[in-house]
Design an enzyme around this catalytic site. Structure first.
Site, mmCIF file in Angstrom:
data_model
loop_
_atom_site.group_PDB
_atom_site.id
_atom_site.type_symbol
_atom_site.label_atom_id
_atom_site.label_comp_id
_atom_site.label_asym_id
_atom_site.label_seq_id
_atom_site.Cartn_x
_atom_site.Cartn_y
_atom_site.Cartn_z
ATOM 1 N N ARG A 111 -3.865 -9.914 4.811
ATOM 2 C CA ARG A 111 -4.292 -9.953 3.409
ATOM 3 C C ARG A 111 -3.127 -9.452 2.564
ATOM 4 O O ARG A 111 -2.755 -8.285 2.688
ATOM 5 C CB ARG A 111 -5.531 -9.076 3.229
ATOM 6 C CG ARG A 111 -6.113 -9.049 1.830
ATOM 7 C CD ARG A 111 -7.338 -8.144 1.782
ATOM 8 N NE ARG A 111 -7.874 -8.044 0.440
ATOM 9 C CZ ARG A 111 -7.420 -7.207 -0.481
ATOM 10 N NH1 ARG A 111 -6.412 -6.419 -0.223
ATOM 11 N NH2 ARG A 111 -7.970 -7.190 -1.681
ATOM 12 N N LYS A 122 0.813 -1.223 0.000
ATOM 13 C CA LYS A 122 0.000 0.000 0.000
ATOM 14 C C LYS A 122 0.843 1.267 0.000
ATOM 15 O O LYS A 122 2.020 1.252 0.334
ATOM 16 C CB LYS A 122 -0.995 -0.031 1.165
ATOM 17 C CG LYS A 122 -2.179 -0.948 0.833
ATOM 18 C CD LYS A 122 -3.316 -0.872 1.804
ATOM 19 C CE LYS A 122 -4.454 -1.774 1.298
ATOM 20 N NZ LYS A 122 -5.530 -1.924 2.281
HETATM 21 C C1 7PJ Z 1 -8.346 -4.217 1.635
HETATM 22 C C2 7PJ Z 1 -9.424 -4.959 1.159
HETATM 23 C C3 7PJ Z 1 -8.034 -4.273 3.038
HETATM 24 C C4 7PJ Z 1 -9.875 -5.815 3.262
HETATM 25 C C5 7PJ Z 1 -8.516 -3.858 -0.474
HETATM 26 C C6 7PJ Z 1 -5.460 -3.030 -1.927
HETATM 27 C C7 7PJ Z 1 -6.745 -2.269 -1.970
HETATM 28 N N1 7PJ Z 1 -10.182 -5.760 1.954
HETATM 29 N N2 7PJ Z 1 -9.515 -4.719 -0.177
HETATM 30 N N3 7PJ Z 1 -8.826 -5.096 3.788
HETATM 31 N N4 7PJ Z 1 -7.779 -3.547 0.595
HETATM 32 N N5 7PJ Z 1 -10.594 -6.582 4.075
HETATM 33 O O1 7PJ Z 1 -5.418 -4.237 -1.763
HETATM 34 O O2 7PJ Z 1 -4.414 -2.333 -2.071
HETATM 35 O O3 7PJ Z 1 -7.122 -3.631 3.557
HETATM 36 S S1 7PJ Z 1 -8.221 -3.257 -2.088
#
Ligand code: 7PJ
Length: 274
Positions: free
Chosen positions: A254, A220
């Site tokens: 994640r 990020k």
């Molecule tokens: C997240 C997400 C996060 C959860 C994205 C990226 C942006 N879902 N979906 N947590 N981020 N639960 O992956 O850079 O931080 S999209």
């Protein structure tokens, strides 16, 4: 702690990895939707081999400034991927904010809904409550197209924790059992670098509610701001962030880079084994 995900029970006594599977059109290929789905399935299978406990399949980018995807296009992207991975026996999460996509994904075998709007869309709570799958409730301030313009909080930790606790209680009131709910502070979703760092440092305030915490910091922009690196060069920073999240109570991270993250968490888990 366990998380009940439909026919699966995810044991979270050790931290687990959720692998990110983007099913968005590949501008470098002209193979169309079938090629995109096949590539996503292959990518997800590799992540499973590398130790991802969950694969998170998304057909709509929620990055700052991303375009909205119509429901039929999102379904056409994610359903073939969800079906194939569910048939493999994977715990498949669907990354969506649309109740129609949630319902179709559940019918196709998804075991978790990952919603950056924390089931606030009309009909979303009901879509998950009508099933036995898990949900990840994420905090976001504002809307994806404008959320990074000027994020403001009185106290970011208190506000995010209060929101997540409230949404978890709303889920329970709608009939979603406590052991089906995970929460996520939503790093980067309407947050400055300073907000993200405080949330990471004080993640225990959120973990303290007793719901498993999901943390997504992989590649990020906050990590870019701290290191000066482009997204493809942020693996060391992402590993440091994932480990910091786990040290501070995250149960699931994640990530894009499953193999390296599993190695890092295996070392951490070995140190903490009783
Ligand atoms: C997240 C997400 C996060 C959860 C994205 C990226 C942006 N879902 N979906 N947590 N981020 N639960 O992956 O850079 O931080 S999209």
């Amino acid at each position: 702690m366990i998380l009940r995900c439909g026919r699966y029970e995810l044991d979270l006594r050790k931290p687990e990895v959720m692998g990110i599977v983007n099913v968005t059109p590949d501008s470098f290929s002209d193979g169309g939707q079938f090629a995109d789905a096949a590539a996503a399935i292959a990518h997800a299978r590799r992540m499973r081999d590398e130790g991802a406990a969950i694969v998170d399949v998304g057909g709509e980018s929620t990055r700052p400034g991303a375009d909205v995807v119509p429901e039929d296009a999102e379904l056409a992207r994610v359903l073939p991927v969800i079906e194939a991975l569910a048939r493999d026996g994977a715990i498949v999460s669907v990354d969506t904010m649309k109740p129609g996509v949630m319902r179709a994904a559940i019918a196709a075998g998804a075991s978790m809904v990952n919603d950056v709007r924390a089931l606030q869309a009309s009909g979303a709570l009901e879509a998950v409550a009508a099933s036995d799958i898990a949900v990840c409730l994420m905090h976001m301030q504002g809307e994806p197209h404008s959320m990074q313009a000027e994020p403001r909080y009185g106290d970011v930790v208190t506000e995010v924790a209060t929101f997540l606790h409230g949404r978890a209680r709303a889920c329970e009131a709608a009939g979603i059992a406590r052991d089906r709910i995970a929460v996520d502070p939503g790093f980067g979703f309407g947050k400055t670098v300073a907000h993200n760092l405080r949330l990471l440092r004080e993640l225990r305030a959120i973990a303290g509610f007793g719901y498993p915490v999901v943390a997504g910091l992989s590649r990020k922009s906050t990590l870019g701001a701290l290191t000066g690196r482009a997204p493809g060069e942020r693996l060391p920073a992402s590993l440091a962030a994932a480990l910091a999240a786990v040290v501070n109570g995250a149960a699931i991270v994640r990530v894009h880079d499953v193999r390296a993250t599993v190695d890092a968490l295996n070392v951490w888990s070995a140190i903490h084994a009783v």
